[in-house]
Scaffold this active site. Structure first.
Site, mmCIF file in Angstrom:
data_model
loop_
_atom_site.group_PDB
_atom_site.id
_atom_site.type_symbol
_atom_site.label_atom_id
_atom_site.label_comp_id
_atom_site.label_asym_id
_atom_site.label_seq_id
_atom_site.Cartn_x
_atom_site.Cartn_y
_atom_site.Cartn_z
ATOM 1 C CB CYS A 1 33.507 9.003 28.802
ATOM 2 S SG CYS A 1 32.429 8.028 29.869
ATOM 3 C CG ASP B 1 31.105 11.082 21.947
ATOM 4 O OD1 ASP B 1 31.640 10.643 22.985
ATOM 5 O OD2 ASP B 1 30.297 10.430 21.266
ATOM 6 C CG HIS C 1 32.471 7.934 24.560
ATOM 7 N ND1 HIS C 1 31.491 8.891 24.731
ATOM 8 C CD2 HIS C 1 32.432 7.163 25.667
ATOM 9 C CE1 HIS C 1 30.877 8.692 25.892
ATOM 10 N NE2 HIS C 1 31.425 7.649 26.473
#
Length: 465
Positions: A298, A422, A424
């Site tokens: 990440c 994000d 992820h």
């Protein structure tokens, strides 16, 4: 040229002209004169009655230098230019085009693409060909000129005004090409001029012509001249090739999504202001580039998003680094040993800071937060960063990393919302899924682990243009 508002139309005219020139390589002055004459002949061609403008995805042909003759009955020189949209076919689902006329109502600036052609036959008699013989040593230069003109018009402007403006833009661009060719000429070697459009902070579109193959550092005098001409500061790039304006009707070739946050509705906080990232970035997340980094990559992806921002704002010509290149950079600076390359080890904000400095020469500030509950009180620092610097911010805490793209913050009440990208996410480049499911979205202070510590990496912009 001002980028138009909702009621206006952007006309983009493209085409290719053949530049052919006989250069007397023994005489510099005569060679320069030959180049100028060839460009003058091309300007004469585009102002002649043989010029034809073809509206893409339609049956509309326009002869701008013949009193605006057209192939469509009802289109005249006094017709409002916005009416041209009703003759343009639109995509209907798949690859087939619908015969339905384009809806005149549009929520934003409308793009009308055109190309130009030259009629090769003329009415009337023909003259006998002429034959010239020269005994001097000459060099024949032939190259294509890819012309790309943009005109912003109010929807009420007439077709005559638009067509005259496009012809004028063609002539001006040929003049810019001539200047670029002469400036960078080396004997009988001529460089192909290339056209770039740039959107200035004042929302103007400006066109510049650069010769192909010339490095950015060699174009510094041209960029300095443009900065002076338009009154722009010299502390950030505006006219590098990577700053070129991306037209909304053209896809990005690399497949990455750009600026998904622009499709979100900002939060409503009483007495608050928005402070968001400036410019363009690419969204980098898990499982892209055929790399399975689910569960460990990440921070690498957040770093890639930051690097893409510096690349697309023109601060660097370096490509976005791969995971391996990021790891090697940390080895090179002495932060990791050689076994780190090829591993699946996490990195954090401090490593992101080191890689940015090693690969891009970018310095960063680090903001330390002892626990997530304190992030709600960092509105002033983040607002100031986005207002003055405008780069994406990497935040790492515990085992997670995210990218902060902005804040909505009230100075009076202290209320805050964070604009989060994000890394992820593991799916495809589906904008609706990414925004609907919150992979790019506005988050409250409860989004952070209230007991975990966080380090924020705030990249700074170099003073360069």
């Amino acid at each position: 040229m001002v980028v138009p508002e909702n009621s206006a139309v952007i006309f983009r005219l493209r085409g290719v002209l053949d530049f052919t020139c006989q250069l007397d390589i023994s005489n510099e002055t005569q060679g320069r004169g030959a180049i100028c004459r060839c460009f003058e002949e091309l300007r004469s061609k585009v102002t002649s009655e043989s010029l034809v403008l073809v509206v893409s995805s339609s049956s509309v042909l326009l002869w701008p230098n013949k009193g605006l003759q057209t192939t469509v009955e009802g289109l005249t020189q006094d017709t409002p230019c916005r009416d041209i949209q009703q003759y343009i076919e639109v995509e209907d689902g798949g690859s087939k085009k619908s015969s339905k006329k384009k809806d005149k109502k549009n929520s934003g600036p409308t793009m009308v693409n055109l190309k130009f052609l030259m009629e090769v036959t003329e009415a009337g008699g023909t003259s006998a060909p002429s034959l010239f013989v020269t005994t001097r040593q000459q060099h024949c230069v032939r190259m294509p000129l890819y012309v790309d003109c943009v005109l912003s018009a109010n929807g009420h402007d007439t077709l005559q005004i638009v067509c005259s403006g496009l012809v004028g833009a063609l002539c001006r661009q040929l003049g810019d090409m001539e200047e670029a060719v002469l400036r960078h000429r080396k004997g009988s070697s001529l460089l192909v001029p290339q056209v770039f459009h740039f959107q200035l902070p004042s929302s103007h579109l400006v066109t510049a012509v650069y010769p192909a193959g010339v490095a950015e550092r060699e174009l510094l005098p041209e960029r300095e001249e443009l900065h002076r001409k338009y009154g722009l500061p010299s502390n950030r790039p505006c006219f590098r090739r990577s700053n070129a304006f991306h037209f909304p009707d053209e896809p990005y070739r690399d497949g990455y999504l750009r600026n998904p946050h622009t499709h979100l509705t900002p939060p409503t906080l009483e007495d608050s202001n928005l402070y968001v990232v400036r410019g363009v970035y690419s969204y980098h997340h898990y499982m892209q580039d055929r790399v399975d980094d689910d569960g460990w990559g990440c921070a690498y992806r957040s770093l890639q998003t930051i690097c893409s921002w510096f690349q697309q704002q023109g601060y660097t010509e370096r490509a976005v680094p791969t995971h391996t290149q990021i790891q090697q950079a940390l080895v090179d600076v002495g932060d990791k040993d050689s076994s780190f390359v090829g591993s699946r080890q996490w990195i954090g904000s401090i490593e992101v800071q080191a890689v940015l400095n090693q690969l891009l020469g970018v310095t960063s500030k680090i903001l330390f937060v002892s626990q997530g509950s304190e992030l709600a009180s960092k509105g002033r620092e983040l607002a100031n960063h986005f207002e003055t610097t405008g780069t994406p911010v990497m935040i790492g805490g515990g085992v997670l990393a995210h990218t902060i793209l902005g804040v909505a913050w009230s100075e009076t009440s202290g209320q805050i919302r964070f604009l989060i990208l994000d890394p992820h996410y593991t799916g495809g480049e589906d904008l609706q899924t990414i925004t609907d499911k919150g992979w790019c979205g506005w988050k409250g202070p409860e989004f952070w682990d209230q007991n975990a510590y966080y380090n924020l990496c705030l990249p700074q912009t170099p003073k360069t243009f």
